[in-house]
Design a protein around this motif. Structure first.
Motif, PDB file in Angstrom:
ATOM      1  N   ALA A 191      18.869  36.419  26.844  1.00  0.00           N
ATOM      2  CA  ALA A 191      19.169  34.892  27.162  1.00  0.00           C
ATOM      3  C   ALA A 191      17.877  34.284  27.508  1.00  0.00           C
ATOM      4  CB  ALA A 191      20.307  34.880  28.231  1.00  0.00           C
ATOM      5  N   PHE A 192      17.423  33.076  26.980  1.00  0.00           N
ATOM      6  CA  PHE A 192      16.314  32.317  27.268  1.00  0.00           C
ATOM      7  C   PHE A 192      16.584  30.867  27.886  1.00  0.00           C
ATOM      8  CE2 PHE A 192      17.043  32.291  22.845  1.00  0.00           C
ATOM      9  CZ  PHE A 192      16.738  30.912  22.562  1.00  0.00           C
ATOM     10  N   GLU A 193      15.713  30.529  28.285  1.00  0.00           N
ATOM     11  CA  GLU A 193      15.778  28.880  28.694  1.00  0.00           C
ATOM     12  C   GLU A 193      14.201  28.561  28.631  1.00  0.00           C
ATOM     13  OE1 GLU A 193      17.391  27.677  32.416  1.00  0.00           O
ATOM     14  OE2 GLU A 193      19.493  28.227  31.731  1.00  0.00           O
ATOM     15  N   LYS A 194      14.034  27.259  28.155  1.00  0.00           N
ATOM     16  CA  LYS A 194      12.608  26.869  27.967  1.00  0.00           C
ATOM     17  C   LYS A 194      12.635  25.221  28.531  1.00  0.00           C
ATOM     18  CE  LYS A 194       8.722  25.340  24.999  1.00  0.00           C
ATOM     19  NZ  LYS A 194       8.490  25.251  23.773  1.00  0.00           N
ATOM     20  N   PHE A 195      11.913  24.849  29.276  1.00  0.00           N
ATOM     21  CA  PHE A 195      11.661  23.514  29.652  1.00  0.00           C
ATOM     22  C   PHE A 195      10.279  23.265  29.570  1.00  0.00           C
ATOM     23  CE2 PHE A 195      10.194  20.439  33.023  1.00  0.00           C
ATOM     24  CZ  PHE A 195      10.842  19.327  32.499  1.00  0.00           C
ATOM     25  N   ASP A 196      10.194  21.911  29.119  1.00  0.00           N
ATOM     26  CA  ASP A 196       8.653  21.426  28.904  1.00  0.00           C
ATOM     27  C   ASP A 196       8.747  19.913  29.056  1.00  0.00           C
ATOM     28  OD1 ASP A 196       8.787  20.110  26.236  1.00  0.00           O
ATOM     29  OD2 ASP A 196       9.122  22.011  25.575  1.00  0.00           O
TER      30      ASP A 196
END
Length: 234
Positions: free
Chosen positions: A156-161
């Protein structure tokens, strides 16, 4: 960053903005912003090819932009996450089932941008050169089809930019027809991954070996293509 924190950040950002009353008037400056202001629907070919996590994901979605003042607009987008270019190449290079590689990738991406159009003309949004903040939040998972669905074994992955972008949007003066929107920028990013070994056991997944993911610096280059709609006065 969780989805709740992402949307809270967007809400705080919007709440901090104030507009002069006259900027919310239409072309004739007689009443609050009417529906005749251009609305734009766009897609992102680059995001479909490379995805929010470069090469590993692909995003299939829609972007909507609408002016909120004479030189300002809001842009929001939503996309489904699918297999990226690298995973497709790996699948094609593997042997045929049942021994071949079958990858399942799912998730969602949300984006929000607030554009400040830079022309000194009386009424310009959403046309011409602009600058402003652009935020993305992506959440999803990737694994083999069998492991993901049958064993709960996946990453599972989460990315915020958060980025500052500079770009140009080409649209006809009428606000109708083909729209081309390109931009470049940079900012901060955070990627978090968790390895799920079963439905009940998981552990952090290290990204130290991937400089594209573990670096906090985010470079962004984008191209959107769409169509403008400008409803007539009632």
């Amino acid at each position: 960053m969780s989805a709740r924190r992402f949307f809270l950040l967007i809400g705080l950002f919007l709440g901090s903005l104030t507009f002069r009353g006259q900027e919310l008037l239409d072309y004739n400056h007689t009443r609050p912003a009417p529906m005749k202001w251009p609305r734009i629907l766009k897609i992102s070919p680059g995001n479909t090819l490379l995805g929010p996590i470069t090469g590993l994901t692909a995003a299939y979605g829609i972007i909507y932009e609408t002016p909120v003042a004479k030189r300002q607009s809001i842009q929001v987008g939503c996309a489904f996450i699918g297999k990226g270019l690298i995973f497709r190449i790996l699948e094609n290079a593997s042997s045929a089932p049942p021994y071949g590689l079958s990858i399942l990738e799912t998730g969602m991406e949300f984006q929000f941008a607030y554009k400040f159009y830079l022309s000194k003309k009386k009424r310009v949004a959403p046309k011409g050169w602009y600058a402003g903040p652009l935020f993305h939040f992506t959440s999803g998972g990737v694994g083999t089809t069998y492991g993901y669905r049958m064993q709960g074994n996946y990453i599972a992955f989460e990315k915020f930019d958060a980025n500052l972008i500079y770009g140009c949007q080409l649209i006809r003066k009428s606000g109708r027809g083909l729209v081309i929107d390109w931009y470049v920028g940079g900012g901060y990013k955070q990627v978090v991954a968790v390895k799920h070994f079963s439905p009940t056991y998981s552990a952090p997944y290290g990204l130290d070996g991937n400089p594209l993911l573990n670096s906090p610096f985010n470079f962004i280059l984008g191209l959107n293509i769409g169509w403008g709609f400008c409803p007539k006065d009632s």
